[in-house]
Structure formats: structure tokens, C-alpha cells
Design an enzyme around this catalytic site. Structure first.
Site: not given
Ligand code: AMP
Length: 171
Positions: A58, A95
Site C-alpha cells: 500500500r 508477531e
Molecule cells: P508494523 O510493522 O507493525 O508497523 O505494521 C505496519 C504494516 O502493517 C503496514 O505496512 C500496514 O500496512 C500494516 N498494518 C499494521 N497494522 C494495521 C492496521 N491496524 N490496519 C491496517 N494495516 C495495518
């Protein structure tokens, strides 16, 4: 233009307990998408940005539109196995398990000024890996990390190195 009203929140997707923040309705609405990109363009118009980096998938959409608006190029940080010519790779923890991001070896020229863009800053694991990937292989100036949405409760920004972070919306 109330851009935020075009972000749709869906509980329990893709797993129970996750509040999924979906900006595809915003992308599908021409005036809202234009207003978002114009707002980011105004913020970085004087920053002499050479390249806007998008994180798969995205982040690509936002990065390419912003790059065009700024007259900059776009570089793609991809999931493993998509890039030819032995790209640089960076593993990171999810995770459950781990994943790998990759970037072409010739992605940047020394001294270029870049933005790194993704849709959501959650735990910071993804953008942290993209940062590490770029900082350990290239001599570029990272002007900012830019997100459409930041999930404040997850404290992602505390885990990231000292780079300016801008999120359009906070949840
Ligand atoms: P993180 O690595 O945990 O910062 O997660 C970021 C990635 O996961 C991004 O590329 C988002 O597209 C996706 N993502 C994580 N949490 C969400 C959420 N609650 N809603 C939509 N996309 C999310």
C-alpha cells in the site's frame, strides 16, 4: 475536504482483535486522494526530495503519487523474491515468525534526499526494517518517514531511530 472520513475501520480483520484501517475508499475518491497528496506535497515542496520510497504494497500507491507531485523518483522496497539482480535484504520480526524486505542494489545515488512512505505505522517493525536496509547499504539523507495513519498505542515511533516522522492521522 474531510479526507479522514474516507478511511474505513473494520474490527477483527484480518484476525480477531485487530482494528483494520483501510484507506482504499480514500484512494477510490478522486478529490480526497488529490487533497491528501496536495497536503503532503505542500509539506515537502521545499525539501528538495530526489526519491520517495514506497513499502510494499500500500506504500507504493502513496509513494508514487507523492513522487510525481514532487517531481521526484520512486523506489520500491519489496517483499522477498520479487527483485532480480541479487538485491540487498533485511529480515525482520513479525508477531509470529519473520519476513524479509528487499531493495535493488542500484536504488540510490550518494547524497540523495529521500522520504520513506507507508500507509500505517503500527509497531514500527516494517519501516524499521526498511530504514535499516537503506541506512546500511546507501549514503542517502532520510528527510522523513511519512505515514497516512499512526496507531499511537503501539508506540512504533519510540522504537525507531532519530528520523523525523510525520503521520497525517493518529489513532
Ligand atoms: P508494523 O510493522 O507493525 O508497523 O505494521 C505496519 C504494516 O502493517 C503496514 O505496512 C500496514 O500496512 C500494516 N498494518 C499494521 N497494522 C494495521 C492496521 N491496524 N490496519 C491496517 N494495516 C495495518
Amino acid at each position: 475536504m474531510d479526507i479522514e472520513s474516507y478511511i474505513r475501520t473494520t474490527p477483527d480483520f484480518p484476525k480477531p482483535g485487530i482494528l483494520f484501517r483501510d484507506f482504499t475508499p480514500l484512494l477510490a475518491h478522486g478529490p480526497a486522494f488529490a487533497a491528501l497528496i496536495d497536503q503532503l506535497k505542500a509539506r515537502y515542496a521545499d525539501s528538495q526530495i530526489d526519491v520517495v520510497v514506497g513499502i510494499e504494497a500500500r506504500g507504493f500507491v502513496l509513494a508514487s503519487a507523492l513522487a510525481y507531485a514532487l517531481g521526484a523518483g520512486t523506489v520500491l522496497v519489496r517483499k522477498a523474491g520479487k527483485l532480480p539482480h541479487e538485491p540487498h535484504a533485511q529480515e525482520y520480526e513479525l508477531e509470529y515468525g519473520s519476513s524479509i524486505l528487499e531493495i535493488s542494489r542500484d536504488a540510490f545515488q550518494d547524497g540523495q534526499r529521500i522520504l520513506i512512505v507507508d500507509d500505517v505505522l503500527a509497531t514500527g517493525g516494517t519501516v524499521g526494517a526498511a530504514l535499516k536496509l537503506i541506512q546500511s547499504h546507501f549514503s542517502v539523507s532520510i528527510e522523513a518517514l511519512v505515514f497516512l495513519m499512526e496507531l499511537d498505542a503501539l508506540n512504533g515511533r519510540q522504537k525507531l531511530p532519530a528520523v523525523p516522522i510525520h503521520s497525517v492521522f493518529h489513532y
